[in-house]
Design a protein around this motif. Structure first.
Motif, PDB file in Angstrom:
ATOM      1  N   UNK A  44       0.828  -1.255  -0.031  1.00  0.00           N
ATOM      2  CA  UNK A  44      -0.042   0.190  -0.142  1.00  0.00           C
ATOM      3  C   UNK A  44       0.942   1.334   0.057  1.00  0.00           C
ATOM      4  N   UNK A  45       0.426   2.268  -0.559  1.00  0.00           N
ATOM      5  CA  UNK A  45       1.375   3.424  -0.624  1.00  0.00           C
ATOM      6  C   UNK A  45       1.611   4.087   0.753  1.00  0.00           C
ATOM      7  N   UNK A  46       2.696   4.381   0.949  1.00  0.00           N
ATOM      8  CA  UNK A  46       3.159   4.881   2.153  1.00  0.00           C
ATOM      9  C   UNK A  46       3.256   6.557   2.252  1.00  0.00           C
ATOM     10  N   UNK A  47       3.478   7.091   3.133  1.00  0.00           N
ATOM     11  CA  UNK A  47       3.512   8.718   3.193  1.00  0.00           C
ATOM     12  C   UNK A  47       4.539   8.937   2.515  1.00  0.00           C
ATOM     13  N   UNK A  48       4.568  10.216   2.105  1.00  0.00           N
ATOM     14  CA  UNK A  48       5.372  10.846   1.147  1.00  0.00           C
ATOM     15  C   UNK A  48       6.522  10.921   1.901  1.00  0.00           C
ATOM     16  N   UNK A  49       7.601  10.686   1.159  1.00  0.00           N
ATOM     17  CA  UNK A  49       8.918  10.779   1.665  1.00  0.00           C
ATOM     18  C   UNK A  49       9.540  12.106   1.484  1.00  0.00           C
ATOM     19  N   UNK A  50      10.546  12.623   2.437  1.00  0.00           N
ATOM     20  CA  UNK A  50      11.049  13.885   2.352  1.00  0.00           C
ATOM     21  C   UNK A  50      10.523  15.050   3.433  1.00  0.00           C
ATOM     22  N   UNK A  51      10.780  16.127   3.114  1.00  0.00           N
ATOM     23  CA  UNK A  51      10.657  17.014   4.174  1.00  0.00           C
ATOM     24  C   UNK A  51       9.127  17.514   4.391  1.00  0.00           C
ATOM     25  N   UNK A  52       8.694  17.601   5.480  1.00  0.00           N
ATOM     26  CA  UNK A  52       7.186  17.796   5.458  1.00  0.00           C
ATOM     27  C   UNK A  52       7.049  19.306   5.018  1.00  0.00           C
ATOM     28  N   UNK A  53       5.618  19.386   4.555  1.00  0.00           N
ATOM     29  CA  UNK A  53       5.553  20.748   4.000  1.00  0.00           C
ATOM     30  C   UNK A  53       5.392  21.897   5.048  1.00  0.00           C
ATOM     31  N   UNK A  54       5.746  22.976   4.870  1.00  0.00           N
ATOM     32  CA  UNK A  54       5.720  24.183   5.834  1.00  0.00           C
ATOM     33  C   UNK A  54       4.391  24.892   5.658  1.00  0.00           C
ATOM     34  N   UNK A  55       3.797  25.307   6.729  1.00  0.00           N
ATOM     35  CA  UNK A  55       2.713  26.291   6.667  1.00  0.00           C
ATOM     36  C   UNK A  55       2.972  27.429   6.115  1.00  0.00           C
ATOM     37  N   UNK A  56       4.298  28.215   6.091  1.00  0.00           N
ATOM     38  CA  UNK A  56       4.662  29.078   5.383  1.00  0.00           C
ATOM     39  C   UNK A  56       5.163  28.944   3.864  1.00  0.00           C
TER      40      UNK A  56
END
Length: 100
Positions: A44-56
């Motif tokens: 099953x697809x996992x969470x997106x890898x890499x840096x989490x999105x910034x609210x800014x």
């Protein structure tokens, strides 16, 4: 097979039939269990890898005079924050002043 073309494979159209796959929840659970037993991993697809999105996410490209840029940069460095944080605080002060 035809002697003229050694790569010709005759297909009997009456014998080739497709059957729909059983997609019931019981069948899926059975196949998952069998796969786990044989060592297959969950696909099953996992969470997106890499840096989490910034609210800014909004960017402000402010062109300022060189002395203002140096002052903003040194103040941000002194306080240990990003320059964007200084701009946000300055904007909040401006908005508060406008409401008075």
């Amino acid at each position: 097979m035809n002697d003229d073309d050694p790569f010709n494979v005759p297909l009997n159209a009456g014998k080739l039939r497709s059957r729909p796959k059983d997609t019931s929840s019981k069948a899926v659970a059975r196949s998952d269990q069998a796969g786990e037993k044989l060592g297959f991993e969950d696909r099953t697809p996992r969470k997106k890898r890499g840096r989490p999105r910034s609210p800014r996410t909004g960017q402000v490209h402010a062109k300022v005079m060189p002395h203002v840029a140096k002052e903003i940069s040194s103040e941000a460095r002194r306080r240990g924050v990003q320059q964007g944080v200084l701009i946000e605080e300055a904007w909040a002060l401006y908005r508060a002043q406008q409401k008075e």
